[in-house]
Design a protein around this motif. Structure first.
Motif, short mmCIF file in Angstrom:
data_model
loop_
_atom_site.label_atom_id
_atom_site.label_comp_id
_atom_site.label_asym_id
_atom_site.label_seq_id
_atom_site.Cartn_x
_atom_site.Cartn_y
_atom_site.Cartn_z
N THR A 16 50.97 72.07 57.61
CA THR A 16 51.25 72.69 58.90
C THR A 16 50.40 72.05 59.99
OG1 THR A 16 51.86 74.81 57.93
CG2 THR A 16 51.14 74.83 60.22
N GLY A 17 51.03 71.68 61.12
CA GLY A 17 50.28 71.15 62.24
C GLY A 17 51.03 70.11 63.02
N ASN A 119 51.50 67.60 45.57
CA ASN A 119 50.58 68.08 46.59
C ASN A 119 50.58 67.22 47.83
OD1 ASN A 119 48.44 69.93 47.38
ND2 ASN A 119 47.03 68.20 47.08
N ASP A 120 50.85 65.91 47.67
CA ASP A 120 50.72 64.97 48.77
C ASP A 120 51.99 64.13 49.00
OD1 ASP A 120 50.54 63.58 46.43
OD2 ASP A 120 48.69 62.51 46.92
N VAL A 121 53.13 64.53 48.46
CA VAL A 121 54.38 63.78 48.62
C VAL A 121 55.49 64.72 49.07
CG1 VAL A 121 56.12 62.32 47.52
CG2 VAL A 121 53.72 62.11 46.84
N LEU A 122 56.08 64.40 50.23
CA LEU A 122 57.17 65.20 50.79
C LEU A 122 58.45 64.37 50.82
CD1 LEU A 122 58.10 67.79 52.42
CD2 LEU A 122 57.53 66.48 54.48
N THR A 167 45.19 60.97 53.19
CA THR A 167 44.05 61.86 53.39
C THR A 167 44.58 63.10 54.11
OG1 THR A 167 43.40 61.09 55.60
CG2 THR A 167 42.61 59.80 53.72
N ASP A 168 43.69 64.00 54.49
CA ASP A 168 44.13 65.18 55.25
C ASP A 168 44.65 64.81 56.63
OD1 ASP A 168 43.55 66.92 53.22
OD2 ASP A 168 41.52 67.37 53.93
N HIS A 169 44.33 63.61 57.12
CA HIS A 169 44.70 63.24 58.48
C HIS A 169 45.54 61.97 58.59
CE1 HIS A 169 41.95 66.33 59.84
NE2 HIS A 169 40.99 65.80 59.11
N ILE A 170 45.80 61.29 57.48
CA ILE A 170 46.56 60.03 57.52
C ILE A 170 47.65 60.07 56.45
CG2 ILE A 170 46.46 57.52 57.23
CD1 ILE A 170 43.53 57.65 58.07
#
Length: 203
Positions: A16-17, A119-122, A167-170
């Motif tokens: 989210t963001g 967790n990290d793939v959409l 990462t959380d931002h990239i």
């Protein structure tokens, strides 16, 4: 089972963001056009690949994680090509030069929705509205100039892609889009004044 439980490990990273990004795209412009002289019933039909470009892209959007594995969001982006395709010929006693038709710029607003494979793939699909500007095609032979003028075209964009959070931002995103542009009127001079219809699309 243990296998099923591992495959559905909890998603701990928030999607989210707001976000912004830069990218590179390869665009193929395909046209289906019909031209005829003004006040004449004769016609010339042109179909097939119109041009290819490598473009720069800026994008911005907002995503909302509405469930542990489901994400929806809004997006907007702008593509600019900036290439100036020129052809120069010499022969037949005079020089000839021309500018090939190509995509000039486009912008898209739309929405996307996707499922978190991990967790990290959409994995996601998107739907949007696009306006595309197309550069004119022109040829100059000696002192004579011929060409076709293209207006801006509006259309619907469909797409799909994958996004990988590093990462959380990239994150990195790979995406395919198809844009079906509406018919538009094209005009030009091919030794005589011509007018016609074009029904282009973009891959």
């Amino acid at each position: 089972s243990v296998t099923e439980g591992a495959a559905q490990a909890p998603v701990t990273r928030s999607w989210t963001g707001f976000y912004g990004g830069l990218g590179i795209a390869v665009d193929a412009f395909v046209q289906d056009a019909s031209l005829h002289p003004v006040n004449d019933s004769g016609s010339l039909r042109v179909s097939g690949l119109g041009g290819g470009d490598i473009s720069g892209t800026v994008t911005a959007g907002y995503d909302q994680q509405i469930a542990p594995r489901w994400v929806i969001g809004a997006l907007a982006d702008y593509d600019w090509m900036g290439q100036d395709f020129q052809v120069r010929l010499a022969g037949l006693g005079q020089n000839a030069s021309g500018h090939l038709m190509s995509l000039d710029n486009s912008w898209t607003v739309g929405a996307r929705g996707g499922y978190l494979l991990a967790n990290d793939v959409l994995a996601y699909g998107l739907l949007g509205f696009t306006r595309a500007g197309i550069s004119d095609a022109s040829v100059r032979i000696g002192s004579q100039r011929f060409g076709i003028h293209y207006p801006s075209f509006d259309g619907v964009t469909l797409g799909c892609g994958f996004e990988k959070r590093l990462t959380d931002h990239i994150s990195l995103r790979a995406e395919y889009r198809f844009t079906d542009l509406q018919d538009g009127t094209i005009r030009g001079n091919l030794g005589a004044q011509v007018v016609g219809d074009a029904d282009p699309n973009i891959h």
